[in-house]
Every structure is written in structure tokens, then in C-alpha cells.
Scaffold this active site. Sequence first.
Site, PDB file in Angstrom:
ATOM      1  CB  SER A  44      -0.804  -0.161   1.389  1.00 60.41           C
ATOM      2  OG  SER A  44      -1.229   1.186   1.622  1.00 60.41           O
ATOM      3  CE1 TYR A  56      -4.575  -1.965   5.096  1.00 62.71           C
ATOM      4  CE2 TYR A  56      -3.487  -0.083   4.775  1.00 62.71           C
ATOM      5  CZ  TYR A  56      -4.228  -1.100   4.074  1.00 62.71           C
ATOM      6  OH  TYR A  56      -4.096  -1.302   2.924  1.00 62.71           O
TER       7      TYR A  56
HETATM    8  C1  BGC Z   1      -6.162   1.868   2.113  1.00 63.65           C
HETATM    9  C2  BGC Z   1      -7.378   2.439   1.744  1.00 63.65           C
HETATM   10  C3  BGC Z   1      -6.922   3.972   1.501  1.00 63.65           C
HETATM   11  C4  BGC Z   1      -5.536   4.075   0.481  1.00 63.65           C
HETATM   12  C5  BGC Z   1      -5.049   5.487   0.559  1.00 63.65           C
HETATM   13  C6  BGC Z   1      -4.924   1.721   1.185  1.00 63.65           C
HETATM   14  O1  BGC Z   1      -4.031   0.818   1.515  1.00 63.65           O
HETATM   15  O2  BGC Z   1      -6.688   0.316   2.189  1.00 63.65           O
HETATM   16  O3  BGC Z   1      -8.324   2.564   2.753  1.00 63.65           O
HETATM   17  O4  BGC Z   1      -7.845   4.712   1.054  1.00 63.65           O
HETATM   18  O5  BGC Z   1      -4.798   3.137   1.007  1.00 63.65           O
HETATM   19  O6  BGC Z   1      -4.912   5.954   1.977  1.00 63.65           O
END
Ligand code: BGC
Length: 295
Positions: free
Chosen positions: A180, A193
Site C-alpha cells: 500500500s 494497517y
Molecule cells: C487503504 C485505503 C486507502 C488508501 C490510501 C489503502 O492501502 O486500504 O483504505 O484509501 O490506502 O490512503
Amino acid sequence: MKAPWLHHGAFFFAGILFDPLEENLAMGKLLDGQIALVTGSSSGIGAAIAIALGEAGAKVVVNHHSDKSLNGAEEVLEKIKAAGSDGFIRQCDISKEEEVRAMFAEIFSRYGTVDIVVANAGIQQDASLLDMTLEQWNKVISTNLTGQFLCAREAAREFKRRGVVEGRSRAAGKIICMSSVHEVIPWSGHVNYAASKGGVKLLMQSMAQELAPYKIRVNSLAPGAIKTRINEDAWDTPEDEKKLLELIPYGRVGVPEDVAKAAVWLASDESDYVTGTTLFVDGGMTLYPGFADNG
Ligand code: BGC
């Protein structure tokens, strides 16, 4: 005049041979003959990746955790079949070692081996640090980080055992981790996360370093804001979407297919010299747009 050795459909024009069959053969699909597993592929980014790999010729194992009605997984498999490929649906909680081993065992018994593993399954359980429970922390780390470790380990063992198969791919296997933008962008209210994706960054790079001598390629995809259920709150009203766009210099919120196209490339020999890399698919979110007229 047609030469007798020309098969149906081929012809000479102005001294040049036109042969549609040859052209089709030469244009074989990028992932023909390969077996792919995509975890968490009954919806969102995983679903788009599974379909795109199927369209590129791979047989695809559509993994889901708890898609009870199976609607999403079945729709994905139908699209793979409509594209002329095949696959099957397999439930598995990828954070559980025994379940992961059993899933790979089934893939081997049905298809003999696996060539591409996209460790995509991931979740969010958001809370401020002050309110986050240990359960919320553990749940996200065990799915997003431990789950990727377990799937990548099983894949790597098989890739090393089998080695390169002539004519199928130049690599012995490809692992694609789902990271991400939050492998680099800190994210308050989401420490579990962000920590999981920061972990994926060095998990991926360390695996890539260890596995390159076996001709196994390991890379990450790092999506920014992509319209899926996981971040619906961030784009489902025009006001929310406008606010989100302040973070995206390219001026649009991404769609799962944006990530799927990158996945096909990373899984194919087109990227054969690429390993240990994170490919950001984020419309420029990691360019710190807040600094464009500040700082
Ligand atoms: C998350 C999303 C978020 C995006 C940007 C992703 O990894 O799961 O919820 O909108 O990152 O912030």
C-alpha cells in the site's frame, strides 16, 4: 493464386505472406499455461487481478475467506472462464498455517504446481492508537503480514523444488505481495494497517534477496486510493471524493483494474528483470502533494 502448401486463411499479397494463424500463435497470451493463486479474490482489487490473470491465459485459484454466499467468487470464476481460461474457488483463512498448507496441497493435487502467487488478502480495522485493542492489532497483522508470509513461504518451497519450466516462464515462480502507499506514508488512526504494510515492504525485499538465486521473483504492488469496499467512506459522497482528490495529483480515484494491469505485468516475463521492487499504483499519492505549494 494460392500456393498449395498454404493453409486456409493464409495468402500472398504484393509478394508478402499474410498468415493470421501464425500471427495468433505468435501472439499467445502472456500467461498461457501458468497456474495462479490470488488470495482474497472474491472482491475488490483481488477480484480484478484474478480476472486479469485469467484473461492473460492463467488458470486461477480464487481464494476467499468468508464469502458465504460465494456470489463474488463465483462471478470472478465465471469471468475467468468466459475469457477462455479455468480455475476453482477455494476457501481458506490465510492467517492459519494449516489452512494455507491444505490450500496449496489442493492446488498441487488438481494442477500439479503453481507459478504465480498474489498475496493480496488484506483487511483494515481502524481505531486511534489510544483506543486500539490488542485484538484489532493482532487481526490486521495476522491477515496482512503473517498471511503473506505463510502464502509466500509455501509458494517459494514449490518454486524452488520445481525450478524453471522451459517454455512456460523465464522465472521459476513469481510472488506478488499486496502492499500500500502506507508502506511509506504514516497513517494516524490506522497504526495496525500501516505497520502491516511497512512490514510487507521488508518482508518482500528480504524474500526477493533470498530467492533471486533460485530464479524466483518477488515484488510488491502498492495501491493508493482505489475504489473498493475497504475505503468506501473516503469516496462515496461527492464531498468525500473531492477531499480525497486533494491527495491525488493525477486527479482521479483509482479503480481495481489499474492495479490488475500492473499485476499482469509483474507476473509475466515482460518484467523478468524486476525483483525486489515496489510498484506504486497511486496517481501520485506518494509524491506528497501537500508540498506542491507549501514547505
Ligand atoms: C487503504 C485505503 C486507502 C488508501 C490510501 C489503502 O492501502 O486500504 O483504505 O484509501 O490506502 O490512503
